[in-house]
Scaffold this motif. Sequence first.
Motif, PDB file in Angstrom:
ATOM      1  N   GLN A  67     -33.566 -13.451 -36.433  1.00  0.00           N
ATOM      2  CA  GLN A  67     -33.323 -13.601 -35.002  1.00  0.00           C
ATOM      3  C   GLN A  67     -32.417 -14.809 -34.741  1.00  0.00           C
ATOM      4  OE1 GLN A  67     -36.435 -12.528 -36.262  1.00  0.00           O
ATOM      5  NE2 GLN A  67     -35.500 -10.586 -35.728  1.00  0.00           N
ATOM      6  N   ILE A  92     -30.015 -15.637 -36.760  1.00  0.00           N
ATOM      7  CA  ILE A  92     -28.671 -15.196 -37.150  1.00  0.00           C
ATOM      8  C   ILE A  92     -28.169 -14.092 -36.233  1.00  0.00           C
ATOM      9  CG2 ILE A  92     -27.279 -14.157 -38.994  1.00  0.00           C
ATOM     10  CD1 ILE A  92     -29.173 -15.365 -41.033  1.00  0.00           C
ATOM     11  N   HIS A  93     -28.892 -12.970 -36.261  1.00  0.00           N
ATOM     12  CA  HIS A  93     -28.388 -11.736 -35.646  1.00  0.00           C
ATOM     13  C   HIS A  93     -28.487 -11.755 -34.121  1.00  0.00           C
ATOM     14  CE1 HIS A  93     -29.279  -7.628 -34.110  1.00  0.00           C
ATOM     15  NE2 HIS A  93     -28.254  -7.281 -34.847  1.00  0.00           N
ATOM     16  N   ASP A  94     -29.465 -12.471 -33.604  1.00  0.00           N
ATOM     17  CA  ASP A  94     -29.614 -12.498 -32.155  1.00  0.00           C
ATOM     18  C   ASP A  94     -28.997 -13.762 -31.562  1.00  0.00           C
ATOM     19  OD1 ASP A  94     -30.951 -10.209 -32.714  1.00  0.00           O
ATOM     20  OD2 ASP A  94     -32.924 -10.884 -32.122  1.00  0.00           O
ATOM     21  N   LEU A 115     -25.162 -14.945 -33.551  1.00  0.00           N
ATOM     22  CA  LEU A 115     -24.128 -13.921 -33.360  1.00  0.00           C
ATOM     23  C   LEU A 115     -23.766 -13.779 -31.897  1.00  0.00           C
ATOM     24  CD1 LEU A 115     -22.340 -11.653 -34.531  1.00  0.00           C
ATOM     25  CD2 LEU A 115     -24.290 -10.103 -34.235  1.00  0.00           C
ATOM     26  N   ASN A 116     -24.762 -13.841 -31.018  1.00  0.00           N
ATOM     27  CA  ASN A 116     -24.490 -13.710 -29.589  1.00  0.00           C
ATOM     28  C   ASN A 116     -24.164 -15.049 -28.931  1.00  0.00           C
ATOM     29  OD1 ASN A 116     -24.962 -10.756 -28.647  1.00  0.00           O
ATOM     30  ND2 ASN A 116     -26.597 -11.143 -30.116  1.00  0.00           N
TER      31      ASN A 116
END
Lengths: 591, 591
Positions: free
Chosen positions: B369, B371-373, B376-377
């Motif tokens: 979360q 990294i990807h959430d 990244l966002n």
Amino acid sequence: MNRHPDFLLNEVNEPQDIKGMSLDELKQLASEMRQLVLERDSAIGGHVGPNLGAMELTIAYHYVFNSPHDKVIWDVSHQSYPHKMLTGRKLGFLDPDHYEDISGFTSPEESNHDFFEIGHTSTSIALAVGMAQARGLLKTGSKDNIVAVIGDGSLSGGLAFEGLNNAAKLNSNLIIVVNDNQMSIDENQGGLYQGLKELRDSDGQAANNIFKFMGLDYRYVKDGNDLRAMIEAFKAVKDIDHPIVLHVNTLKGKGYEPAVEAKMTYHWRAPFDLKTGRDKQAANGESYSAAILAELDKQIAAGEPVVAMNAAIPGVFDLKEFQKKHPDRYFDTGIAEQECISSAVAMAVAGARPVVFQNSTFLQRAYDQLIHDMALNDAPVVMIVRGGAIATESATHQGSFDISMISDLPNIEYLAPTNVEELISMLRWAIKQTDQPVVIRQPEKPLLHGRATQDDYSNIQYDIAHQGSEVAIMAVGDFWKLGEDVRAELKAKLNIDATLINPKSVTGIDPEVLHHLAENHDVVVTLEDGNLSGGFGETIDRYYGPKSMKVLNFGAPREFADNVPLDVLYEWYHLTPKQIVDDVEKVLHAL
Amino acid sequence: MNRHPDFLLNEVNEPQDIKGMSLDELKQLASEMRQLVLERDSAIGGHVGPNLGAMELTIAYHYVFNSPHDKVIWDVSHQSYPHKMLTGRKLGFLDPDHYEDISGFTSPEESNHDFFEIGHTSTSIALAVGMAQARGLLKTGSKDNIVAVIGDGSLSGGLAFEGLNNAAKLNSNLIIVVNDNQMSIDENQGGLYQGLKELRDSDGQAANNIFKFMGLDYRYVKDGNDLRAMIEAFKAVKDIDHPIVLHVNTLKGKGYEPAVEAKMTYHWRAPFDLKTGRDKQAANGESYSAAILAELDKQIAAGEPVVAMNAAIPGVFDLKEFQKKHPDRYFDTGIAEQECISSAVAMAVAGARPVVFQNSTFLQRAYDQLIHDMALNDAPVVMIVRGGAIATESATHQGSFDISMISDLPNIEYLAPTNVEELISMLRWAIKQTDQPVVIRQPEKPLLHGRATQDDYSNIQYDIAHQGSEVAIMAVGDFWKLGEDVRAELKAKLNIDATLINPKSVTGIDPEVLHHLAENHDVVVTLEDGNLSGGFGETIDRYYGPKSMKVLNFGAPREFADNVPLDVLYEWYHLTPKQIVDDVEKVLHAL
């Protein structure tokens, strides 16, 4: 050029434009959009089944709701192609020249109808809960609907459950669409799917209902590919003042028989011929995956209690063949990466020899299990990691974090083989030993042959493949060939006979080799196919920190790259042999 | 010395020894063991409520099952004290001289009745599933029972759900004891608990049953603190040939009224006076947590849409006070770390200003979360991290991985303040800006006052607190005082007037300061209160890699340390001023 200037879709520039359409026109849209999904995916690759199955759901959503005032969050967002076609991005599907303009996932940079970049599963409910909480706080006065669309496959991921649990606390609008197509990437795994089946079989009436158990309202749609039914269902829940689950039964691959027949093959496909269904690019004969599986067969024949484990991605490692041969030794946890690692740890502790197959980007989802379960318990799990590389891929799936993620942890040995013989040698040792977790980084570049220079990796001995002087190149795993190219370029341009070293491991170092390098080298160059921050190069930097050796690290900077062609990325990151030698030359000049 | 030579427990050397006891004797054991929990916890600190509540359950388990042939896995294992008393470790509770011999969690090194080192929640079912799978494969012929004991609080963690889902696939013995005491660390959070309540209220008969929904067999025990009932329940499920959930209603803190009354206070307690209930060591007046919360109050008063978020650990950050003052701005996701980060990301994207409070060791559970959430966002989440330090703690909760975990990721700024004024300055900026996620490492050492040397941290400027020459000391966050001590020691021993730098950030570097240091310094020393692998020091190593500056990094090696006194750890890791100066001297001599 627009291949279909006659399509009704050409009249749709924003969702507003479909609101006046008749049911027949909407059905025509669905038919056109299915064709466009197939044309684009067959040309450049992409998700097939998820988009075909969610077509009516998407059209009905935009017919009923007012995007972007109402907000939809697509779980994984691999099913968002129809959404993109209706929200100003149709040219990315109508015109092959613009196929590559549009990413395969939702992207706020592309459109204000997208709210997050998403590529991993099971996050949508949590994100929707957060948006609903913010709506409550910011009191915009507006009654915007917040909608999460999540597949039944994604529900098996723990975060989805955490999301449902917290959604139930809301006292305001939240619509959770469970798009139940009875499939994950592969088959669904686990008891949850028995319960969902009972709900479907009872037309949503079964007394035992996990969503209601958790305090959520619930409604069932028998045929989610019936446009009229979907429109009615959305109308019924629009502006609802509390959280509700809309359980929708759809058919993955709907409208394209091959995708319905072979749901796993058509979940995501590389470019394929629409008529024959064949891949446009034939698979190579030899592969690292095949070599690994052949070795597992051997180990099993020799009596080793080997099992293969994965979390919903058997296709990535060709594991379906293994499953057929060894059904009692094959474990797929479904989309449940944490469960996969923790149960592998327990199997290892109990005396089995689990070999876990995982993608770098999805392994991130089990980081605490790597630390708290695997490393802390020193469990002799064997793991094969794919996708640990600088690659042309969606930033959502960037796999280049693996060396930092794994190699910075205690007790784990992370090995990076440079050729298939070395890979198998490492795997054989990893299975044989029971002292510690061993992770092996499966190379992603074309298969190389070579040899293994040790067969016991409990003490890593760097392999000096060529003994030279002045400059020593340490080429990790997949960057072995780059190391050879840099050596050649150093010779050609600077007449330097550089040393070339295969370090084999990105965790342990070989202090003896590093110490002796100082005798006749001034510069060490590290090459790693991954991120520099927390990577292998920095380990070498730290070793030489107090010494006079100069060290130059090559790899990726601390950033995301979204679908950038590999040659461009390499140029950006100074990873061409010429750039590397230029950089080395500057350091040599400054000596 | 054994404080209770008269206790019946003295006769119990292994679980076998209680099998011949009468019910009255077993009850006496329970009473004695409760007293021992209280005596030990009040003396050295520890988990109170979880152990008092699970007393009868544990005695009944060992009365009915045959440990270690039958295997029990305690979730979190903070309730394993009674288990330890019955499995050869009673002296660790009877004799204060031996209190410290026994860890607060299960430990295979202590006993063959323990199978894993465990300290985080929600893993037990996954581990039990793995053991059951290994039992099936290894075909030992034995019909050993495998039992997971998990609290209702731990059930909210996604991994528990992944475990239940996969448990349902087993065709063999597995007993999942849900120890339902209607509490998490704090209050339970989420819809799940409504469902569990309905099950309790209906004596386990409610038609809506999440466990049955997932295909698991189910049985309810109304009073899990009734020894006879627990023995009967265990007898009824022993040797069962399929997975079953045994839902047991217990009272957290049972047998000690203060712990029943104040369940959160007595979940875990520092040493306290058994008579007065007061902490033995009074809390200090000033604290970093208090300063942070005061600043949040200010921001809220000024109209900022600030919310405070955490995952089941409000006590760690004194958030209960915040909750009282700002109930609509307080979000506790329960034990659901992934949900906490993902929903914070969505709140930030939607325009609120979430401040997430998390422990380093639990943040590991939301790495994807991050990294990807979040990264990244590029979501402007603000996060306060505690426990990022080299510390005397259980290895299960080692918090020293945070710098590698966070600082190696793109887009995130990870700040490490050296004093309270700097901390507040950073927090203020973090809330004001909306460009990126900002994480702030809350110092753990005694509070220091000082000043902030910038108020906008979008470009980090290292603060040169003292300009000297030869040696430059870069002291990160909590190691600021160590930096001052090293400076003093360098002066005293080597008459070197060292430069002292506060880098403020462990992500961004200040290339200008680093460049100019080369003019009159030979050695840079980095001091960080955390792991060296992937840490701040290596970032500096990489910068100076191609240059002639010598760099020495000080921090923790790649290993776990279990309850080691801090002075011993510092000695091991070369973190005393004397050791550091000795190391610097060696490098200076070699110049």
